[in-house]
Design a protein around this motif. Structure first.
Motif, short mmCIF file in Angstrom:
data_model
loop_
_atom_site.label_atom_id
_atom_site.label_comp_id
_atom_site.label_asym_id
_atom_site.label_seq_id
_atom_site.Cartn_x
_atom_site.Cartn_y
_atom_site.Cartn_z
N GLN A 38 0.98 -1.20 -0.07
CA GLN A 38 0.09 0.05 0.07
C GLN A 38 0.84 1.17 0.02
O GLN A 38 1.93 1.46 0.57
CB GLN A 38 -0.73 0.04 1.25
CG GLN A 38 -1.91 -1.09 1.48
CD GLN A 38 -3.00 -1.17 0.57
OE1 GLN A 38 -3.40 0.16 -0.21
NE2 GLN A 38 -3.59 -1.94 -0.09
N LYS A 39 0.20 2.41 -0.76
CA LYS A 39 1.15 3.63 -0.61
C LYS A 39 0.68 4.17 0.72
O LYS A 39 -0.44 4.83 0.91
CB LYS A 39 0.66 4.48 -1.83
CG LYS A 39 1.33 5.75 -1.80
CD LYS A 39 1.11 6.39 -2.99
CE LYS A 39 2.03 7.80 -3.16
NZ LYS A 39 1.50 8.96 -2.04
N LEU A 88 -0.83 6.72 8.55
CA LEU A 88 -1.27 5.64 9.43
C LEU A 88 -0.73 6.18 10.90
O LEU A 88 0.41 6.82 11.05
CB LEU A 88 -0.25 4.42 8.98
CG LEU A 88 -0.55 3.07 9.80
CD1 LEU A 88 -0.33 1.86 8.98
CD2 LEU A 88 0.61 3.31 11.00
N LEU A 89 -1.84 5.94 11.66
CA LEU A 89 -1.50 6.33 13.00
C LEU A 89 -1.69 4.98 13.85
O LEU A 89 -2.66 4.26 13.74
CB LEU A 89 -2.71 7.24 13.45
CG LEU A 89 -3.15 8.42 12.55
CD1 LEU A 89 -4.22 9.29 13.25
CD2 LEU A 89 -2.00 9.26 12.41
N ALA A 90 -0.52 4.64 14.63
CA ALA A 90 -0.64 3.54 15.46
C ALA A 90 -0.98 4.07 16.79
O ALA A 90 -0.20 4.79 17.40
CB ALA A 90 0.69 2.83 15.75
N THR A 91 -2.02 3.91 17.41
CA THR A 91 -2.55 4.34 18.60
C THR A 91 -2.95 3.45 19.67
O THR A 91 -2.81 2.25 19.75
CB THR A 91 -3.17 5.57 18.51
OG1 THR A 91 -3.62 6.18 19.66
CG2 THR A 91 -4.28 5.32 17.78
N PRO A 118 8.47 -1.80 5.94
CA PRO A 118 8.66 -2.18 4.49
C PRO A 118 8.60 -1.14 3.75
O PRO A 118 9.07 -0.92 2.44
CB PRO A 118 7.23 -2.87 4.44
CG PRO A 118 6.91 -3.43 5.83
CD PRO A 118 7.47 -2.35 6.94
N HIS A 119 8.02 0.32 4.20
CA HIS A 119 7.95 1.63 3.35
C HIS A 119 9.56 2.20 3.61
O HIS A 119 9.32 3.49 3.22
CB HIS A 119 6.84 2.35 3.98
CG HIS A 119 5.54 1.25 3.61
ND1 HIS A 119 4.58 1.32 2.62
CD2 HIS A 119 4.97 0.63 4.68
CE1 HIS A 119 3.68 0.56 2.82
NE2 HIS A 119 3.97 -0.01 3.93
N GLN A 120 10.09 2.09 4.50
CA GLN A 120 11.26 2.73 4.77
C GLN A 120 10.94 4.27 5.29
O GLN A 120 11.47 5.12 5.02
CB GLN A 120 12.01 3.00 3.95
CG GLN A 120 13.04 1.57 3.27
CD GLN A 120 13.95 1.78 2.16
OE1 GLN A 120 13.70 2.69 1.12
NE2 GLN A 120 15.02 0.87 2.16
N GLY A 121 9.74 3.90 6.20
CA GLY A 121 9.11 5.61 6.65
C GLY A 121 9.64 5.85 7.86
O GLY A 121 10.15 4.95 8.92
#
Length: 211
Positions: free
Chosen positions: A53-54, A153-156, A76-79
Motif C-alpha cells: 500500500q502507498k 497511518l496512526l498507531a495508537t 517495509p516502506h522505509q518510513g
C-alpha cells in the motif's frame, strides 16, 4: 467534485499489538507497557498486509507499545515514525494496572458513574474522556489539513480510535465502549476536509487469521 476527491485524506488507524497487560485484562492508560512477543508478531502480520500500500506518513502515540507497532509497520516502506503525545490512551490514573473487576470492587460508585458517563467523570489522578476528545480532535484536524490528499497511518490505542471514529460519525461518546477495538486491528477513515469523514473499514483483523 473531482478536486475534492483528489484531496481526500485517508487515516489508517491501528491499535497497537498485544501486551502482557492486555493479555491479563489490566487497564494500561499512560503506563508504558511494551509489546509482548505475540504483539510483535501481530504487527508483522499487518506490516505484510500493508507492504504494497502507498502510505505517505507514519505517526504514533509516544508510548512504547504504539511506537514499536508503528516502527514495524513503517519498515517495509522505509518510513519515519513521528510521535504525537496527543494520541496517548486515556490516562486511567489510579486504575492503571488493575482489572475491570478490581476497579469495580475498589471504586464501586465512581466506577459505575464513569462507565455511564465517561465524558464528564474524571478518574482519580487521571483524566475524563472529554479531555481525550479535545486533544484527539485537535490532532486529527491538524493531520488531515497537513496531509491533504495523502494516506497517513496512526498507531495508537483502543480508546483513542473509538474517540476518533465516534467524532467522525457524530456518535454519543458516552457510549464509546460499545465500539469493539481489537489489538492490531485496522480501521480506515476517509476525510474530505477535517469535518467530513466516511468510515471505510472498522476493526479489521483478517491479517491475524490468514495462514
Amino acid at each position: 467534485m473531482k478536486g475534492l476527491i483528489a484531496l481526500r485524506t485517508r487515516l489508517y488507524l491501528v491499535r497497537h499489538g498485544e501486551t502482557a497487560w492486555n493479555a491479563g485484562g489490566k487497564f494500561q492508560g499512560h503506563s508504558d507497557i511494551p509489546l509482548s512477543q505475540r504483539g510483535r508478531e501481530q504487527a508483522k502480520a499487518l506490516a505484510d498486509r500493508l507492504s504494497k500500500q502507498k502510505i505517505d506518513a507514519f505517526y504514533s502515540s509516544d508510548l512504547s507499545r504504539a511506537r514499536e507497532t508503528a516502527v514495524i509497520l513503517a519498515e517495509p516502506h522505509q518510513g519515519t515514525v513521528y510521535s504525537l503525545p496527543a494520541l496517548r490512551e486515556i490516562n486511567f490514573g489510579r486504575w492503571e494496572g488493575l482489572t475491570f473487576k478490581e476497579i469495580a470492587e475498589t471504586y464501586g460508585e465512581l466506577s459505575a458513574r464513569w462507565w455511564a458517563s465517561p465524558l464528564t467523570i474524571t478518574i482519580p489522578d487521571g483524566e475524563s474522556l472529554q479531555q481525550v476528545v479535545d486533544r484527539c480532535s485537535k490532532a486529527v484536524t491538524e493531520l488531515v489539513m497537513r496531509h491533504a490528499g495523502e494516506t497517513v497511518l496512526l498507531a495508537t490505542h483502543g480508546g483513542v480510535i473509538r474517540v476518533i471514529v465516534g467524532l467522525a460519525l457524530g456518535l454519543d461518546l458516552n457510549c464509546f465502549w460499545q465500539l469493539r477495538m481489537d489489538n492490531l486491528s485496522l480501521t480506515v477513515l476517509a476525510y474530505d476536509g477535517p469535518e467530513k469523514a466516511v468510515l471505510e473499514l472498522y476493526n479489521d483483523t483478517c491479517h491475524l487469521h490468514e495462514k
